[in-house]
Every structure is written in C-alpha cells, then in structure tokens.
Design a protein around this motif. Structure first.
Motif, PDB file in Angstrom:
ATOM      1  N   GLU A  24       0.822  -1.223   0.000  1.00  0.00           N
ATOM      2  CA  GLU A  24       0.000   0.000   0.000  1.00  0.00           C
ATOM      3  C   GLU A  24       0.851   1.266   0.000  1.00  0.00           C
ATOM      4  N   ILE A  25       2.168   1.116  -0.003  1.00  0.00           N
ATOM      5  CA  ILE A  25       3.041   2.280   0.176  1.00  0.00           C
ATOM      6  C   ILE A  25       2.895   3.291  -0.957  1.00  0.00           C
ATOM      7  N   GLY A  26       2.716   2.829  -2.184  1.00  0.00           N
ATOM      8  CA  GLY A  26       2.531   3.753  -3.299  1.00  0.00           C
ATOM      9  C   GLY A  26       1.400   4.728  -3.048  1.00  0.00           C
ATOM     10  N   GLU A  31      -0.137  10.920   0.617  1.00  0.00           N
ATOM     11  CA  GLU A  31      -0.559  11.638   1.824  1.00  0.00           C
ATOM     12  C   GLU A  31       0.611  12.378   2.471  1.00  0.00           C
ATOM     13  N   ILE A  32       1.827  12.077   2.012  1.00  0.00           N
ATOM     14  CA  ILE A  32       3.025  12.600   2.679  1.00  0.00           C
ATOM     15  C   ILE A  32       3.668  13.747   1.917  1.00  0.00           C
ATOM     16  N   GLY A  33       3.745  13.621   0.578  1.00  0.00           N
ATOM     17  CA  GLY A  33       4.393  14.668  -0.209  1.00  0.00           C
ATOM     18  C   GLY A  33       4.136  14.492  -1.687  1.00  0.00           C
ATOM     19  N   LEU A  51      12.096  -6.201  -3.050  1.00  0.00           N
ATOM     20  CA  LEU A  51      12.315  -5.021  -3.894  1.00  0.00           C
ATOM     21  C   LEU A  51      11.277  -4.930  -5.007  1.00  0.00           C
ATOM     22  N   LYS A  52      11.018  -6.030  -5.678  1.00  0.00           N
ATOM     23  CA  LYS A  52      10.062  -6.026  -6.789  1.00  0.00           C
ATOM     24  C   LYS A  52       8.666  -5.602  -6.317  1.00  0.00           C
ATOM     25  N   ASP A  53       8.246  -6.101  -5.162  1.00  0.00           N
ATOM     26  CA  ASP A  53       6.922  -5.746  -4.626  1.00  0.00           C
ATOM     27  C   ASP A  53       6.825  -4.250  -4.343  1.00  0.00           C
ATOM     28  N   LEU A  54       7.865  -3.692  -3.750  1.00  0.00           N
ATOM     29  CA  LEU A  54       7.840  -2.255  -3.451  1.00  0.00           C
ATOM     30  C   LEU A  54       7.881  -1.436  -4.730  1.00  0.00           C
ATOM     31  N   GLU A  55       8.698  -1.853  -5.681  1.00  0.00           N
ATOM     32  CA  GLU A  55       8.754  -1.137  -6.965  1.00  0.00           C
ATOM     33  C   GLU A  55       7.385  -1.129  -7.631  1.00  0.00           C
ATOM     34  N   GLU A  56       6.700  -2.254  -7.616  1.00  0.00           N
ATOM     35  CA  GLU A  56       5.398  -2.351  -8.295  1.00  0.00           C
ATOM     36  C   GLU A  56       4.344  -1.456  -7.654  1.00  0.00           C
ATOM     37  N   THR A  57       4.335  -1.382  -6.312  1.00  0.00           N
ATOM     38  CA  THR A  57       3.325  -0.520  -5.669  1.00  0.00           C
ATOM     39  C   THR A  57       3.599   0.952  -5.967  1.00  0.00           C
ATOM     40  N   LEU A  58       4.861   1.303  -6.186  1.00  0.00           N
ATOM     41  CA  LEU A  58       5.204   2.689  -6.543  1.00  0.00           C
ATOM     42  C   LEU A  58       4.903   2.975  -8.011  1.00  0.00           C
ATOM     43  N   LEU A  59       5.212   2.021  -8.883  1.00  0.00           N
ATOM     44  CA  LEU A  59       4.967   2.200 -10.318  1.00  0.00           C
ATOM     45  C   LEU A  59       3.477   2.335 -10.615  1.00  0.00           C
ATOM     46  N   LYS A  60       2.658   1.638  -9.836  1.00  0.00           N
ATOM     47  CA  LYS A  60       1.205   1.729 -10.019  1.00  0.00           C
ATOM     48  C   LYS A  60       0.696   3.153  -9.819  1.00  0.00           C
ATOM     49  N   GLU A  61       1.412   3.902  -9.000  1.00  0.00           N
ATOM     50  CA  GLU A  61       1.004   5.294  -8.732  1.00  0.00           C
ATOM     51  C   GLU A  61       1.813   6.280  -9.564  1.00  0.00           C
ATOM     52  N   ASN A  62       2.490   5.755 -10.582  1.00  0.00           N
ATOM     53  CA  ASN A  62       3.187   6.578 -11.591  1.00  0.00           C
ATOM     54  C   ASN A  62       4.424   7.322 -11.074  1.00  0.00           C
ATOM     55  N   TYR A  63       5.061   6.784 -10.050  1.00  0.00           N
ATOM     56  CA  TYR A  63       6.349   7.343  -9.630  1.00  0.00           C
ATOM     57  C   TYR A  63       7.448   6.830 -10.551  1.00  0.00           C
ATOM     58  N   LEU A  64       8.481   7.650 -10.751  1.00  0.00           N
ATOM     59  CA  LEU A  64       9.688   7.184 -11.424  1.00  0.00           C
ATOM     60  C   LEU A  64      10.545   6.504 -10.361  1.00  0.00           C
ATOM     61  N   VAL A  65      10.838   5.239 -10.558  1.00  0.00           N
ATOM     62  CA  VAL A  65      11.435   4.433  -9.497  1.00  0.00           C
ATOM     63  C   VAL A  65      12.844   3.985  -9.875  1.00  0.00           C
ATOM     64  N   TYR A  66      13.776   4.192  -8.937  1.00  0.00           N
ATOM     65  CA  TYR A  66      15.157   3.741  -9.094  1.00  0.00           C
ATOM     66  C   TYR A  66      15.518   2.926  -7.860  1.00  0.00           C
ATOM     67  N   TYR A 159      18.084  12.978  11.941  1.00  0.00           N
ATOM     68  CA  TYR A 159      17.326  13.354  10.738  1.00  0.00           C
ATOM     69  C   TYR A 159      16.082  12.477  10.678  1.00  0.00           C
ATOM     70  N   GLN A 160      14.941  13.084  10.958  1.00  0.00           N
ATOM     71  CA  GLN A 160      13.715  12.308  11.086  1.00  0.00           C
ATOM     72  C   GLN A 160      13.146  11.900   9.725  1.00  0.00           C
ATOM     73  N   PRO A 161      12.630  10.672   9.622  1.00  0.00           N
ATOM     74  CA  PRO A 161      11.943  10.261   8.397  1.00  0.00           C
ATOM     75  C   PRO A 161      10.603  10.979   8.269  1.00  0.00           C
ATOM     76  N   LYS A 162      10.026  10.910   7.084  1.00  0.00           N
ATOM     77  CA  LYS A 162       8.695  11.472   6.872  1.00  0.00           C
ATOM     78  C   LYS A 162       7.600  10.485   7.274  1.00  0.00           C
ATOM     79  N   ALA A 163       7.959   9.211   7.355  1.00  0.00           N
ATOM     80  CA  ALA A 163       7.024   8.172   7.780  1.00  0.00           C
ATOM     81  C   ALA A 163       7.807   6.892   8.009  1.00  0.00           C
ATOM     82  N   VAL A 164       7.209   5.996   8.806  1.00  0.00           N
ATOM     83  CA  VAL A 164       7.748   4.642   8.976  1.00  0.00           C
ATOM     84  C   VAL A 164       6.607   3.668   8.726  1.00  0.00           C
ATOM     85  N   PHE A 165       6.797   2.779   7.766  1.00  0.00           N
ATOM     86  CA  PHE A 165       5.790   1.761   7.442  1.00  0.00           C
ATOM     87  C   PHE A 165       6.328   0.397   7.868  1.00  0.00           C
ATOM     88  N   ILE A 166       5.638  -0.225   8.825  1.00  0.00           N
ATOM     89  CA  ILE A 166       6.094  -1.500   9.389  1.00  0.00           C
ATOM     90  C   ILE A 166       5.121  -2.606   9.018  1.00  0.00           C
TER      91      ILE A 166
END
Length: 352
Positions: A24-26, A31-33, A51-66, A159-166
C-alpha cells in the motif's frame, strides 16, 4: 492497523504498523508529499524478497522508481558506501524534491538515512524496516549514521523520516538468528520501561508465538521509544535510557569486528553483565538478573562472554556516552524501571 504519532513539531511523523502495508506504500506516499522520483535503497538479501513488490506498488502510482542495492551486513555501513550511493543519486538526477525509501534492516536504514540527511543538504526519506530490530528500534527516532574503523555510528546526524511503514509479515522470511537479534532489543525495551511487555516475554513459549504476537510486541516497543524520543530528540538526557546494555555491548561488537555476534546478542550480554553487577552493588532489585537471563536464554541469546575486562574497558573509552571523566551508564532499579547513572570513568570496572 496500529498507528503511532511521533510528535516532534515540524518534524513529526506517523509510524503505521499493519500486515501487508508493503503493498500500500505507493498510495500512502500521496498523503506525505508530492514526489516525482523515488529511490529505493536496500541490500541484496532483502532486495531478493521484497524489492520487486515495493517497486510495483510505486509504479502503479506513476512514480519514477530507481533502486540501489548494497551488500548485506554491517561492513557496508561506511563512508565509502555512502559515496557510491551519492554518485548513484547524481546519476539518477535526484533533487531535493525527490524521495529516498530505505527498505531493509538497521544497516540499510542507518546508511540510507545518513545519505538522505547529507545529500544536497537533506532530502526526504521514509523507512520501511524489514527486520525486527529495525522495526522496533533503528527506524524510529531519526538517528542515522555510518561506522568508522574506530567505532560504530561515529559519524551521523539526527534526521527524522517522513514516515515509517512496518509490515510484520516481512518477519516471516527473517532467519531465526535475526529474529532473536531483534528480541534482544525488544527485551531491552521491556526492561527499561514496560514491565507488562517483559511479563509477556516470560509467558511466550517459542518463535511461532513471537510471530503471532509481533504486532503487539512492535507496538509496545515503538511506544517506549516514542515517549523517550519526544522528550529528548537529540539524545542529551532521557533518550540515553535506550542504551541499556549498549555501553558494554558496543565494546564487544567492536572487539570482535562486528563478526562474532549480532547487535542484539551484544546488547543481551551487556544487559546481563551490568545487571549482575548493579544487583551486587545494591542498585537493582534482587532477582532481576536471573529473570532477564532466563528470558534471553529462552530465545537463544548469549548472556556472557570471555573477553577480558580490560579489553571491554578499552573499547568503552571511545563510546559516545562519555563526557570527559564521566560516563553515563544505564541500570535498572527493577525490571520496567531503568535510570541513567553518571559515574566516574575510574569506577566503570565495578559495572562489568
């Protein structure tokens, strides 16, 4: 879903604990930025699973992912590795409006957070911790750092993160050694601030039950850290309470070149050594040492080591908790009630 708000004024953020949150991270990033590019920093072990799972949830929301993958282990947490990542970020044309996500355990979180805090004088980052140790400790509170040959976490910043997803489900692929590694820190949390959590560890029978109760354990540990960090973000006072077992533990880690023991194992040894000593000195409630030792041994954590006292003392001499001729030690009044004890460095041998 369990949600914990870390109240640090303009540096505030949420910790969200939920099974399956990785996928759900994508959506949650929106909500964060308003980010365009996202760089995932991970290690090769974690990357092979998630890695693949995280990349896919980001790509679904149209982020450019590296992505950048480092070798797993403490030896990657250094300035040379940080420079390699900086060069990758330049290659990806990352700006201060982009985002870093650290996907991994404490090494990835500390190194990736340090890179985020220093690249272009600071860009946003988010922690996605994958080990129990990082889920309950290193991903929370904004301490980011790299190691030097002379010691662990010697160069770093707050240096604080903007969020932590556990996502507790990520613990299902964690090797037993590293599940127990995290339990060393979890038991530490219970010793200093949460007697009820300690009693839960006394009742839990095995690793299966740990995984079943992982959401509750993670939440309880995060709550301990939340209260301490909110009161002392920059580690000048109360936050030192989180170092129970660490003064001795860090020295042991350093003397074995971070190879013989995991961090949680060293903390386990440190907690036992100092509690055994403080009990003999009449500081800690009688019977505390044996209770702690019994719980640690149930989860295959070491409670002693053969290193000579002088070697441990030499390792402590460069510890960040030193203040001139004084040193701050964390001891227990009783289980669930820790305190900071300022002693003369010359008296340190009594506590080892």
């Amino acid at each position: 879903m369990k949600e914990i708000f870390i109240d640090l004024k303009e540096r505030s953020y949420k910790i969200q604990i939920d099974r399956g949150i990785l996928f759900e991270i994508g959506k949650k990033l929106q909500e964060i930025g308003n980010y365009n590019k996202v760089v995932i920093i991970t290690d090769k072990n974690v990357g092979s699973f998630y890695l693949k799972d995280l990349e896919e949830t980001l790509l679904k929301e149209n982020y450019l992912v590296y992505s950048v993958e480092i070798e797993a282990g403490e030896k990657s947490k250094n300035l040379n590795e940080a420079e390699k990542i900086y060069n990758k970020l330049i290659e990806f044309k990352i700006t201060r409006g982009d985002l870093i996500i650290t996907l991994g355990g404490g090494v990835v979180g500390d190194l990736g957070g340090f890179v985020a805090s220093t690249f272009l004088r600071g860009i946003d980052f988010i922690q996605v911790p994958t080990s129990l140790l990082s889920q309950i400790d290193s991903s929370i509170g904004g301490k980011v750092a790299v190691d030097l040959a002379s010691g662990k976490n010697m160069v770093g910043s707050f240096y604080q993160p903007k969020a932590v997803f556990i996502d507790p489900n990520l613990l299902n692929t964690l090797p037993t050694l590293y599940l127990h590694d995290g339990l060393g820190e979890a038991i530490k949390c219970s010793c200093i601030r949460d007697k009820n959590l300690f009693e839960l560890f006394e009742k839990i029978k095995d690793d299966k039950e740990i995984l079943e109760r992982s959401e509750d354990i993670i939440e309880a540990c995060c709550m301990v850290k939340k209260k301490v960090v909110e009161n002392d973000e920059f580690d000048k006072g109360e936050r030192m309470i989180l170092n129970f077992g660490h003064t001795i533990g860090h020295s042991i880690e350093k003397n074995y070149h971070y190879e013989t023991y995991t961090h949680g194992q060293c903390v386990s040894i440190g907690m036992c050594k100092i509690t055994k000593a403080s009990e003999k000195l009449g500081i800690t409630e009688e019977g505390s040492f044996e209770k702690i030792k019994k719980v640690l041994e149930k989860f295959s954590l070491p409670t002693d080591d053969v290193l000579d006292k002088k070697i441990i003392l030499d390792g402590i001499s460069t510890d960040k908790k030193n203040f001139g001729t004084k040193i701050n030690l964390i001891v227990l009044n009783k289980i669930g009630d820790g305190k900071i004890l300022k002693i003369d460095s010359s008296d340190l041998e009594k506590y080892i």
